[in-house]
Design an enzyme around this catalytic site. Structure first.
Site, short mmCIF file in Angstrom:
data_model
loop_
_atom_site.label_atom_id
_atom_site.label_comp_id
_atom_site.label_asym_id
_atom_site.label_seq_id
_atom_site.Cartn_x
_atom_site.Cartn_y
_atom_site.Cartn_z
N GLY A 204 0.86 -1.32 0.13
CA GLY A 204 -0.37 0.22 -0.16
C GLY A 204 0.91 1.52 0.46
O GLY A 204 1.96 1.26 -0.70
N LEU B 46 0.49 3.59 -1.75
CA LEU B 46 0.36 3.87 -3.12
C LEU B 46 1.22 4.95 -3.99
O LEU B 46 0.65 6.13 -3.23
CB LEU B 46 -0.37 3.03 -4.44
CG LEU B 46 -1.08 1.95 -4.25
CD1 LEU B 46 -2.47 1.66 -4.87
CD2 LEU B 46 -0.30 0.64 -4.20
N HIS C 194 4.22 1.89 -7.86
CA HIS C 194 3.33 0.76 -7.93
C HIS C 194 2.48 1.53 -9.25
O HIS C 194 1.71 -0.22 -9.79
CB HIS C 194 2.26 1.22 -6.96
CG HIS C 194 3.39 0.93 -5.93
ND1 HIS C 194 3.55 2.19 -4.29
CD2 HIS C 194 3.93 -0.24 -4.93
CE1 HIS C 194 4.08 1.38 -3.74
NE2 HIS C 194 4.16 0.07 -3.78
N LEU D 297 11.06 3.81 -10.84
CA LEU D 297 10.40 5.34 -11.24
C LEU D 297 11.36 6.48 -9.98
O LEU D 297 11.15 6.17 -8.77
CB LEU D 297 9.21 4.87 -10.88
CG LEU D 297 8.29 5.84 -12.35
CD1 LEU D 297 8.43 4.24 -13.66
CD2 LEU D 297 6.98 6.07 -11.82
N ARG E 79 7.54 5.14 2.02
CA ARG E 79 9.19 5.18 2.47
C ARG E 79 9.34 6.82 2.95
O ARG E 79 8.91 7.81 3.56
CB ARG E 79 9.88 5.46 2.62
CG ARG E 79 9.48 3.35 3.94
CD ARG E 79 11.22 2.87 3.83
NE ARG E 79 10.90 1.97 3.95
CZ ARG E 79 11.00 0.70 5.28
NH1 ARG E 79 11.51 1.76 6.32
NH2 ARG E 79 10.90 -0.78 5.47
#
Ligand code: PAF
Length: 280
Positions: free
Chosen positions: A33, A35, A39, A178, A189
């Site tokens: 998660g 995101l 992602h 990316l 993070r």
């Protein structure tokens, strides 16, 4: 109207996927998660290549060796759903008991050097937790293709090995890192960093990128030593710098090999960041 189907429990998800399997390939993007565009690039690649795409959102306690790190890990499920926008995807966001009806469930494989170095050394038990959850999620979703980002390059190597050892038919698809405009590798993070720390963190890519311009005049060992000194003098709280073979992840000392990679883990403002770069 949202095209996202949400599941929390295993059986309804599996019933739905049983129907979808007749339509073609099932792609899987496992995540914890929080995101971000990194992602989304995996999800979009999966949507291009598969007929059904499942995204799991589950912060797996078994892969955290530090209770504080687990507690701090961002959990933003509603924002994650919003970010997926009008993508037609399946979101699986289970509770702990859905993933682990048996609390003590564990998959332990002998993965050798690739799981012992770098992240394996500094986060003991981390890859056992990753293998346990990915193995369980693969059993639940039974995907044809699974997408993983190269930011967690060592994790990708571990998953490749796991698939080989377990003789699974899933194709593991590596996806490029990316980066934000500053060069900072996208990571869940990053949202824990203050504005100043984020600016400082952009130094990671700058120093790595500068380093790969100098490989002709230096051995891997010399370059790694120089990088350690540079990161330390710029005030980074360094955990490791390693330059390794791209497949075995063995440290390179005197000779370069094709595809050699430089890896770093460091703390900025108490947030642990990792990155890596291929030496061209
Ligand atoms: O890379 C991650 O986010 C996690 O390690 C993964 C693969 C979702 C397993 O929890």
């Amino acid at each position: 109207m949202s095209l996202i189907r949400r599941f929390t429990h295993v059986s309804p998800l599996q019933e739905y996927l049983l129907e979808r399997r007749d339509e073609g390939l099932i792609g899987f993007v496992p995540t914890m998660g929080a995101l971000h565009d990194g992602h989304l690039s995996l999800v979009d690649r999966a949507l291009e290549e598969c007929d059904t795409v499942v995204i799991s959102i589950f912060v797996n306690p078994k892969q955290f060796n530090n209770a504080q790190d687990l507690e701090k890990y961002p959990r933003t499920i509603e924002k994650d759903i919003e970010l997926l926008g009008d993508r037609e995807v399946v979101v699986f966001h289970p509770e702990f008991s859905d993933v682990y009806p048996d609390k003590a469930y564990e998959v332990k494989l002998d993965l050798g050097n690739i799981a012992d170095v770098m992240e394996g050394k500094f986060r003991p038990g981390h890859f056992d937790g990753v293998v346990t959850v990915v193995s369980r999620l693969f059993d639940i979703v039974n995907p044809d293709m699974a997408y993983f980002g190269e930011k967690d390059y060592q994790q990708l190597a571990v998953i490749h090995r796991m698939v080989e050892v377990q003789e699974r038919l899933v194709e593991v698809v590596p996806c490029p890192i990316l980066r934000e405009e500053s060069g900072l590798a996208m990571s869940s993070r990053n949202m824990l960093l203050s504005y100043e720390d984020k600016t400082k963190a952009s130094g990671i890519y700058r120093l790595l990128n500068e380093a790969i311009q100098r490989i002709d005049e230096r051995s891997p060992k010399l370059l790694a030593d120089e990088l350690r000194a540079e990161f330390t003098s710029e005030g980074f709280d360094l955990e490791y710098i390693d330059i390794t073979h791209p497949l075995t992840l063995e440290t390179l000392h005197n000779e370069w090999v094709d595809g050699a990679r430089i890896f770093i883990a460091c703390y900025i403002g108490g947030v642990r960041l990792i990155d890596n770069i291929a030496v061209k």
